[in-house]
Every structure is written in structure tokens, then in C-alpha cells.
Design an enzyme around this catalytic site. Structure first.
Site, PDB file in Angstrom:
ATOM      1  N   LYS A  86     -11.395  42.332   2.370  1.00  0.00           N
ATOM      2  CA  LYS A  86     -11.950  41.049   2.838  1.00  0.00           C
ATOM      3  C   LYS A  86     -13.355  41.375   3.397  1.00  0.00           C
ATOM      4  CE  LYS A  86     -11.118  37.359   5.996  1.00  0.00           C
ATOM      5  NZ  LYS A  86     -10.338  36.816   7.172  1.00  0.00           N
ATOM      6  N   GLY A 100      -9.721  31.116  14.611  1.00  0.00           N
ATOM      7  CA  GLY A 100      -8.587  30.983  15.506  1.00  0.00           C
ATOM      8  C   GLY A 100      -8.677  29.475  16.289  1.00  0.00           C
ATOM      9  N   THR A 150      -3.896  33.367  13.451  1.00  0.00           N
ATOM     10  CA  THR A 150      -3.669  32.930  14.835  1.00  0.00           C
ATOM     11  C   THR A 150      -2.539  32.172  14.983  1.00  0.00           C
ATOM     12  OG1 THR A 150      -5.966  33.278  15.177  1.00  0.00           O
ATOM     13  CG2 THR A 150      -4.718  31.995  16.935  1.00  0.00           C
ATOM     14  N   ALA A 185      -9.165  30.546   7.884  1.00  0.00           N
ATOM     15  CA  ALA A 185      -9.521  30.462   9.148  1.00  0.00           C
ATOM     16  C   ALA A 185      -9.587  28.859   9.438  1.00  0.00           C
ATOM     17  CB  ALA A 185     -11.089  30.835   9.339  1.00  0.00           C
ATOM     18  N   GLY A 186      -9.170  28.554  10.631  1.00  0.00           N
ATOM     19  CA  GLY A 186      -8.967  27.229  11.310  1.00  0.00           C
ATOM     20  C   GLY A 186      -7.682  26.353  11.068  1.00  0.00           C
TER      21      GLY A 186
END
Lengths: 369, 255
Positions: free
Chosen positions: B97, B158, B207, B184-185
Site C-alpha cells: 500500500k 484517524g 483506528t 481512512a476516515g
């Protein structure tokens, strides 16, 4: 505007007064916001915020978990020389102190490195006093290359340098620096640094920027609490971090909260930082700068350090010695400052785990070559 | 039964990809993988310590889970390539990645460097999953460069803010031929479900799972959400409308 110009705009006395005027209304407002400005920072550093420490702590903790997870990074300091040309009146290495001066040989440094590596330490902070003739750039460069055989990450806390010098050290394998302004109040700075290169306030203030320009990825700053009124120092230090964070987007900025403890030579601080105010400052830093790292060294006692673990600390020193050759030499030199947490790496790791956190030994890989 | 998501010649039945960062204990990683059924997990090479058995995170990932090493810490294409090579030599496989970040405040990916790294690594035989700011022209160039999938961000890493880039990701889903994995997010299972309902091929969640009070149960919750979202997408969601639409139409009697 450079940060030096910003600093000139502020009179520390006025800052203390403005912080003194903050009421619980401003504190509440700051606590309700996600993005804090300078006034919010003042509110959180004020006496009015003392009654809201628990609220600040809850918020600080959840921000830390969000940005850093349930983890704490570990590092150890490695002192290789206590020779120094400066006369900082608060420091054990002050050139006028009649202490035994020592510079480790390559063999001795390697022995210390091997010891720390065996303890599991992977991130190291290399320290010296400021002595350009005894620990010149070329020598530091060689030591860094040696240390890189044992540690994936080597940071330095030596003496301020030019950007070009930092580039040379970066090539040798350094990826971060720690440099404390010691005191942001210019007149006190002048008084506590009576002689030596360190007398140049502006050069020291701009050290983090020169390191950032050289491409060092990690910069740790701080003010040494005890030398000047505490709240205004914390305020200016946090502004400095914010300035660096916004200007050097590719650099990780972090903060330390060193406070003067018992120093050989007997300096007693004019402005004591209490445990309570220490915690308040730590929390204010976290709320004002959610993404910045916060480092706590073994200057603090083990009990106090353990309690800080859940409040926003992201980096912890472990198993530290602040004497030159402190890990493996029989004949110990005088420490730079007395450490208050003498537990082994293993013991500290156990406590971190008990607190529901993961100790992180390695968080970097050499990609510079 | 639909066939799995194919990436680099491998089939993945579970479309929830996970991450190893931010857990309070490495032991929780194996438990979370078991509970969620996640078949691919990303890992920052910078955190891998091959010299210490106890500290080596790879020891906590079962063999049936595919490793997706990431280039966290890289600021340039050159650094990303170096990390990818170290990961491959360390036995982490061929997946990579690409995460190239030059801004430590918002952790936004550098799209230009990411494209360069994709070209170099795809040419070198890696199965490349670039993490990007959603942008169609870039996504098409990444496809051409040999990316195996594209990983657009929903919001900052995060941040738990959900799919803030929804419209841009929808464009990628519409126009790209390689799989789109929202990364992400994603802060809660409903965000993951929303991404899958939009037609994303998979999501990567770190996260929101690892920092949860109970990461094992949260991993399982995300797994359900991803399955539900995928099923809803396949069942063809009806269009949203501001006005009411009677479920028994008044003109239904007309033939």
C-alpha cells in the site's frame, strides 16, 4: 513573520496578566471547541482552568487515543560527553563546575549501544554538552553511523548548528533533534546564560527551523520550567510548536515539559512548577496541539510518570542514565540532572501494559540510504 | 453467492480490510482478525522489528491473512520504493500500500509522488494499492501505471469523520475499472456500510477498530456492516427522493 518577530511582539508580563484575567467562561468555551486559538490556550493555562482539570484530562485522553492510539513510544538517552563551553547557571555540565569531564571512546559508545539494544531499545537520543572542539561535527557524524548499526532511529540533543551541518548529520543517519529554548523570556534568557555561544537567543530559537529545512523528520522542543514565570513560558512554547507545525508540514513536532530538579552545583529555581500545574500544561498542550507528540523523561518520579500515561503522553524514556557512560561504565561521571525514575526498561514496559497501552520500541525504518 | 474480490490474483471473500496500528496490545490483533474474519491487514513496515520475536508484529498475524505492508514514513516515491523492497525482503509478500505523506498535520497523501511510486513498483512486480486523495484523472493514470486497486480517502486518517469525499469517490467508482477501496476516515460501522452501499469494493478500517474500547467486538461489528452494505449494493438500492413514494402505487391497477 518569523517566530523571532512574533516573540518580540509579546511581553511575557502582559501574557501573564492576560492569562490571569481568564475566567471559567473562557475555559468552558475553549473546552467546547475542536480547534483552539491563542485565547483558548491562555484560558486553559489560567488559574480558572484549575477547576476543570478532569474535563481537560478526559478530552486530552480521547484526542490522544484518536491520533496516537493506545500506544506509547519508548526511547533512551545516551550521553557521550559532558564537556561544555556554556555557563548555563541551571545546568550540571556548566563549564565553571569542577566536575570530572569525560568523552566516551568509540569502543565505550559501542558497549553502551549494545547494552541498550539488548534491553530492547530501538530509538535513541544521543546527547553531548556544547563543545565544538571536543565533539565536532565529523566526530558526531561517525558516532551516528556507529549507532545506526544498533538503532533504526537516532535523534540528537547536542548543540545548535547551521542547516548545512544538519544535512551532513542527516546523511549520517540522524532523523530528529531535541532542542529546548530553555526560556522564551528574552531578558531572563540573557541572565541565565552569562557566557558561551548559547547567549545568542535568536540563533537558538531558530534551531528547530534550520533542522526542519535540512529535512530532519522529527523535532522536539520545550521550555525548561523553573527559570521564568510558568504560564507565559508554556504559552510561548506552545505557540512555537504551532508555528513550526504550520510552517514545516512534513516535520513531526513534539513537546517536552522538563522542569528543574536537583542539579549538581545546587541551582534552585525561582519559579517552581507544581505537579498540578505540570498536568494542566500537558493537557493544555494536547488540546491546543492534538497531533503533536508529548515526551516525558525520567526527570519525573515513577509514580507521577505512570499517572501521566493516560493523559496525552506519547513518548517515554525508559531505563535512563544521564551520566556519560552511565549504562556500562564502572566509574560514573556526574549526571546532567538527577533522574527520578530509575526503573528498568522491563519494569516500565510492564506498567505501560498494565495501563492498557502498547509500548512501541520500533517506529522507524532506515530509508535514507 | 457472489465471487470474492480479486486482487493480485487472490480472492477475498471478506471485504473488510483492517490495520495493525494503535492497538493497546498486539495480542488483540489476532483476536480481532478472528472475530472480524478480515482477510487482509495493513502493517507499517517502520513498526516491524524482525530482530525481536516478542516485539515482531508479524508473529501476531495468522497465515491465512494476507499482509498489506504500507510505506508509512515515506515522503517521496524513492523512499516508498525502498520501503516496499525492504518489506518484500522481510517476507511480507508482494502486496504494497503506497502511503506517501508530506504533511504531518492532516496526513494528506501526496498524489504526484504516489503516481511515480506506483509506476516504479508495479513495473517491479508488486501488487500496488495506492492511497490517494480522490481525483479521477489521477485514478486513471494509476490504472494505466498498473495499480491493482485504488484507495481513496474518506476523510483525514484517524479523524473518524466518515465519507466526506463521497461525491469524488462516487466518480471513481463509476469510472475506474480497478477495485475502489475506501481507506481512512471511516469512524463507525455505518460509515463502512455507506461506502459499500455506494459500490466501493472494500473498505480499510484501522483506528475505529483499534482505538475502540473493545476492538475485537468492534471488528466484528464492522464486518457485519461491510457485508450488509455490500449486499444492499448488490440488491440495487432504490433511489432517494425528497417526496414520498407510496409503496402501493395508486395507478397500480392499470395494466
Amino acid at each position: 513573520m518569523t517566530f523571532f518577530e512574533t516573540i518580540k511582539k509579546f511581553d511575557p508580563e502582559d501574557i501573564e496578566k492576560s492569562i490571569g484575567k481568564m475566567s471559567f467562561v473562557e475555559v468552558k468555551r475553549a473546552l467546547a471547541k475542536n480547534k483552539l486559538n491563542e485565547l483558548d490556550l491562555m484560558a486553559l493555562l489560567s488559574t480558572a482552568a484549575q477547576d476543570h482539570l478532569e474535563e481537560m484530562a478526559q478530552k486530552a485522553r480521547s484526542l490522544t487515543v484518536q491520533y496516537f492510539g493506545r500506544t506509547v513510544s519508548l526511547y533512551a538517552p545516551l550521553y557521550i560527553s559532558n564537556h561544555c563551553i556554556n555557563e548555563c547557571i541551571y545546568c550540571g555540565f556548566n563549564r565553571s563546575h569542577t566536575i570530572t569531564r569525560k568523552l566516551l571512546t568509540h569502543e565505550e559508545i559501542e558497549r553502551e549501544a549494545r547494552f541498550l539494544n539488548a534491553q530492547g531499545i530501538r530509538h535513541i537520543l544521543l546527547l553531548t554538552g556544547e563543545a565544538h572542539k571536543i565533539t565536532p561535527l565529523e566526530m558526531l557524524s561517525d558516532v551516528i553511523k556507529l549507532l545506526r548499526k544498533y538503532f533504526p532511529s537516532v535523534s540528537i540533543e547536542v548543540y545548535p548548528m547551521d542547516t548545512e551541518d544538519y544535512r551532513i548529520l542527516k546523511k549520517a543517519g540522524v532523523d530528529g533533534i531535541t532542542v529546548y529554548q530553555e526560556v522564551y523570556d528574552t531578558s531572563i534568557y540573557d541572565k541565565v546564560h552569562p557566557a558561551g555561544r548559547k547567549k545568542n537567543y535568536k540563533y537558538r530559537l531558530e534551531t528547530p527551523e534550520r533542522a526542519a529545512k535540512a529535512g530532519l523528520r522529527y523535532i522536539n522542543i520545550g521550555t525548561l520550567f523553573g527559570l521564568a514565570p510558568v504560564r507565559s513560558e508554556a504559552f510561548l512554547c506552545a505557540l512555537h510548536a504551532k508555528y513550526l507545525e504550520n510552517r514545516y508540514l512534513d516535520t513531526e513536532i513534539s513537546l517536552s515539559i522538563p522542569r528543574i530538579r536537583n542539579i549538581p552545583g545546587g541551582y534552585s529555581p525561582d519559579f517552581l512548577l507544581s505537579d498540578r500545574l505540570f498536568v494542566q500544561i500537558l493537557l493544555a498542550y494536547r488540546l491546543f496541539l492534538p497531533r503533536s507528540g508529548i515526551t516525558v523523561s525520567t526527570r519525573e518520579t515513577s509514580d507521577f510518570r505512570d499517572n501521566l500515561l493516560n493523559l496525552g503522553v506519547t513518548r517515554f524514556s525508559a531505563g535512563s542514565h544521564t551520566e556519560v557512560g552511565g549504562y556500562t561504565e564502572d566509574e560514573q561521571s556526574v549526571p546532567q540532572f538527577e533522574i527520578s525514575d530509575s526503573r528498568s526498561v522491563e519494569e516500565i514496559v510492564r506498567v505501560i501494559r498494565e495501563k492498557g497501552l502498547q509500548p512501541i520500541f520500533k517506529d522507524w525504518e532506515d530509508i535514507s540510504q | 453467492m457472489e465471487s470474492g474480490l480479486i486482487l493480485g490474483g487472490k480472492s477475498f471473500t471478506n471485504r473488510l480490510f483492517t490495520g495493525t496500528g494503535k492497538f493497546r496490545s498486539k495480542k488483540l490483533i489476532s483476536k480481532m482478525l478472528e472475530a472480524s474474519g478480515s482477510e487482509m491487514i495493513t502493517i507499517a513496515l517502520r513498526r516491524v522489528d524482525l530482530t525481536s520475536k516478542e516485539e515482531n508484529i508479524l508473529e501476531y498475524i495468522p497465515d491465512n491473512v494476507t499482509l498489506l505492508p504500507n510505506t508509512s514514513g515515506a515522503r517521496t516515491a524513492g523512499e516508498a520504493v525502498r520501503i516496499a523492497n525492504i518489506a518484500r525482503e522481510a517476507g511480507c509478500g508482494n502486496f504494497i500500500k503506497i502511503e506517501i505523506i508530506t504533511d504531518m498535520k492532516y496526513l494528506m497523501p501526496d498524489n504526484e509522488e504516489t503516481l511515480n511510486a506506483t509506476r516504479l513498483l508495479a513495473e517491479d512486480g508488486f501488487i500496488v494499492l495506492p492511497y490517494i486523495n480522490p481525483d479521477l484523472p489521477l485514478a486513471k493514470k494509476l490504472e494505466e501505471a498498473g495499480a491493482a486497486a485504488i484507495m481513496p480517502l474518506g476523510s483525514a486518517i484517524g479523524s473518524n469523520r466518515g465519507i466526506r469525499t463521497r461525491e469524488l469517490i462516487e466518480i471513481l467508482i463509476d469510472c475506474c475499472s480497478v477495485p475502489i477501496i475506501v481507506d481512512a476516515g471511516i469512524g463507525k460501522p455505518s460509515h463502512a456500510a455507506a461506502a459499500m452501499e455506494m459500490g466501493a469494493d472494500a473498505v480499510l478500517v484501522n483506528t475505529a477498530i483499534s482505538a475502540a474500547h473493545d476492538p475485537v467486538r468492534m471488528g466484528e461489528a464492522f464486518s457485519y456492516a461491510v457485508k450488509a452494505g455490500r449486499m444492499a449494493f448488490l440488491a440495487k438500492l432504490t433511489e432517494e427522493s425528497k417526496e414520498a413514494n407510496a409503496s402501493s402505487p395508486l395507478t397500480g391497477f392499470l395494466r
